[in-house]
Scaffold this motif. Structure first.
Motif, PDB file in Angstrom:
ATOM      1  N   UNK A 150       1.333  -0.575  -1.809  1.00 39.60           N
ATOM      2  CA  UNK A 150       0.061   0.139  -1.953  1.00 39.60           C
ATOM      3  C   UNK A 150       0.131   1.167  -3.074  1.00 39.60           C
ATOM      4  N   UNK A 151       1.218   1.949  -3.101  1.00 35.94           N
ATOM      5  CA  UNK A 151       1.341   3.004  -4.101  1.00 35.94           C
ATOM      6  C   UNK A 151       1.524   2.437  -5.510  1.00 35.94           C
ATOM      7  N   UNK A 152       1.898   1.157  -5.601  1.00 36.91           N
ATOM      8  CA  UNK A 152       2.056   0.508  -6.908  1.00 36.91           C
ATOM      9  C   UNK A 152       0.801  -0.233  -7.341  1.00 36.91           C
ATOM     10  N   UNK A 153      -0.217  -0.246  -6.507  1.00 35.50           N
ATOM     11  CA  UNK A 153      -1.408  -1.060  -6.755  1.00 35.50           C
ATOM     12  C   UNK A 153      -2.363  -0.417  -7.756  1.00 35.50           C
ATOM     13  N   UNK A 154      -3.198  -1.244  -8.369  1.00 35.47           N
ATOM     14  CA  UNK A 154      -4.214  -0.747  -9.300  1.00 35.47           C
ATOM     15  C   UNK A 154      -5.177   0.203  -8.601  1.00 35.47           C
ATOM     16  N   UNK A 155      -5.528  -0.137  -7.367  1.00 32.62           N
ATOM     17  CA  UNK A 155      -6.483   0.679  -6.602  1.00 32.62           C
ATOM     18  C   UNK A 155      -5.953   2.096  -6.413  1.00 32.62           C
ATOM     19  N   UNK A 156      -4.705   2.201  -5.969  1.00 29.53           N
ATOM     20  CA  UNK A 156      -4.117   3.515  -5.763  1.00 29.53           C
ATOM     21  C   UNK A 156      -3.970   4.259  -7.093  1.00 29.53           C
ATOM     22  N   UNK A 157      -3.550   3.534  -8.123  1.00 31.21           N
ATOM     23  CA  UNK A 157      -3.350   4.168  -9.429  1.00 31.21           C
ATOM     24  C   UNK A 157      -4.626   4.819  -9.935  1.00 31.21           C
ATOM     25  N   UNK A 158      -5.715   4.083  -9.865  1.00 27.30           N
ATOM     26  CA  UNK A 158      -6.980   4.597 -10.381  1.00 27.30           C
ATOM     27  C   UNK A 158      -7.453   5.800  -9.570  1.00 27.30           C
ATOM     28  N   UNK A 159      -7.270   5.741  -8.265  1.00 23.59           N
ATOM     29  CA  UNK A 159      -7.703   6.851  -7.406  1.00 23.59           C
ATOM     30  C   UNK A 159      -6.872   8.105  -7.644  1.00 23.59           C
ATOM     31  N   UNK A 160      -5.546   7.932  -7.731  1.00 24.30           N
ATOM     32  CA  UNK A 160      -4.686   9.093  -7.956  1.00 24.30           C
ATOM     33  C   UNK A 160      -4.896   9.696  -9.338  1.00 24.30           C
ATOM     34  N   UNK A 161      -5.137   8.855 -10.341  1.00 22.62           N
ATOM     35  CA  UNK A 161      -5.274   9.358 -11.703  1.00 22.62           C
ATOM     36  C   UNK A 161      -6.654   9.953 -11.966  1.00 22.62           C
TER      37      UNK A 161
END
Length: 462
Positions: free
Chosen positions: A282-293
């Motif tokens: 999950x933490x490596x996913x595009x979805x998480x990346x976009x949300x965190x960034x």
């Protein structure tokens, strides 16, 4: 899911206590490579090959796309023990020079270390700021700028020669002689050794007193540290980022980031390793990346004309999003494209930000040019960790830097030749030969398997 807060400035101490008490988290995010290697050596983390094969989808695809992730994560026993993040290779450090001073004194951008010395001399002696006083420094010598002088001469301690990894002394002597020449000629702050954290040299740069200085161009905070305050203090200042001048040993990159950075391990005592793997996915996913960034669309950002997220409210972003950088240790920046680069986070409609975008471009071209080499065998984060007895030797031999510093500031009383004799004697007396044997053996056995400089270069933007 339960999160365990770890103070970033005290992470090693805190994690050591948690491991000793048997209460360390299942998933550990930690930048420090030697500490992670220590966990591997003491069998406190688990191999992850089988976990990835059985339970992963996201990270498994990343390994297929970026096989260097596996290369960097594999330990001497042939198994993977770490997860990491992949980012584009970019210029990290930048050699800044006052182009307005070059123009005023009718000088060209220095192409060699000798030309750099001549330019620094002119900056220190020919009143480039026009105030009628001899109060400018040609070049900084503390902190990152001093370290970059070493880079110009490929003085990293260890080099590859004839297919072997060896301890180098010639480059150390050349770099030391160059620094001493700068100091003896009065081209730098005489008290640079007292500037332990480099803050004095930054202040001299942004106040317009220094002509050649090393800063960074990888984050918006660099704009606010090295450029915006300089332009506020000296509106007429013109800054460019240039290639490191060529030395007798070649032309080298000032500094680039680590494009494949290992950040995450799983506790060998984890009760639910499959769940840990799903968390890593999950933490490596595009979805998480976009949300965190960026946060959430229409809440924290809108999509701008270039297709990249644009902050709606900087204050809201600061309080709700910007604090979470330590949750981004598995963020695959390379998968986010150009929008994840620092240039996309600056506004070209703001004149100073537009200037800095151009400086970033110049620095990437300078660091990644075809005639520029990455001077190290690999990024320091990919060096093997030393056993405890060799760590002691490494700590003791590091005091050689005191010998070099003494030579720089002592004039004729302590020559470069004498300093080199004393440095080599300290190396031998403290057991430096054991370090040479260790690194030589590692390189001989691992050079075809380890993540080395050639692997890094694959991540430069084509």
């Amino acid at each position: 899911m339960k999160f365990v807060p770890i103070p970033r400035g005290e992470s090693i101490q805190k994690l050591n206590v948690l491991f000793a008490s048997g209460s360390a988290p299942d998933v550990i995010h930690e930048f420090d490579s030697p500490f992670r290697n220590q966990l591997y050596a003491s069998k406190q983390i688990m191999p992850v090959d089988d976990l990835i094969e059985k339970y992963s989808t996201v990270y498994k695809k990343l390994l297929q796309k970026y096989p260097e992730l596996k290369k960097a994560a594999t330990k001497p026993d042939g198994k993977m023990y770490e997860f990491g993040r992949v980012q584009r290779l970019v210029g990290f450090q930048a050699l800044f020079i006052r182009n307005d001073w070059l123009k005023k004194l009718n000088l060209k951008v220095p192409q060699t270390t000798e030309e750099l010395l001549q330019v620094a001399k002119a900056f220190a002696e020919q009143d480039p700021d026009g105030n009628g006083k001899k109060d400018t420094y040609g070049i900084a010598l503390s902190s990152e700028t001093g370290a970059t002088v070493d880079t110009m001469f490929q003085n990293f301690g260890w080099i590859e020669e004839g297919g072997k990894m060896i301890k180098d002394w010639d480059r150390a002597q050349a770099a030391l002689a160059f620094k001493k020449q700068i100091y003896d000629s009065g081209l730098t702050d005489k008290d640079f050794l007292a500037d332990k954290n480099g803050q004095k040299s930054i202040q001299d740069w942004v106040s317009g007193k220094t002509g050649i200085f090393v800063g960074r161009t990888v984050d918006t905070v660099n704009f606010k540290t090295y450029y915006e305050p300089l332009k506020k203090n000296v509106p007429g200042a013109e800054v460019i980022a240039i290639k490191l001048p060529e030395s007798p040993y070649g032309r080298f990159a000032a500094g680039v980031n680590n494009p494949v950075q290992m950040t995450t391990v799983i506790n060998a005592s984890a009760k639910e390793p499959a769940a840990a793997m799903k968390y890593v996915d999950f933490m490596s996913s595009d979805e998480a990346a976009k949300s965190f960034r960026y946060g959430f669309e229409n809440v924290h950002y809108t999509v701008g004309p270039q297709g990249c997220p644009v902050q709606k409210d900087p204050e809201k972003y600061k309080t709700e999003i910007a604090w979470n950088v330590d949750f981004q240790l598995l963020l695959q920046q390379i998968e986010m494209g150009d929008c994840a680069q620092v240039e996309a986070q600056l506004n070209p409609d703001v004149p100073l930000e537009k200037d800095f975008i151009e400086i970033i471009k110049q620095n990437n071209e300078a660091n990644l040019a075809s005639d520029v080499k990455y001077g190290r065998i690999t990024h320091t984060e990919h060096f093997p960790s030393l056993p405890a007895n060799l760590q002691t030797i490494a700590t003791n031999t590091a005091q050689i830097s005191d010998i070099y510093n003494k030579a720089i500031v002592s004039g004729d009383k302590y020559t470069v030749d004498q300093a080199m004799k004393d440095a080599r004697k300290m190396w031998d007396d403290q057991g430096g030969k054991q370090l040479e044997d260790f690194y030589g053996k590692w390189y001989a056995e691992q050079k075809d398997k380890a993540f080395l400089a050639a692997d890094m270069m694959k991540f430069a933007k084509k």
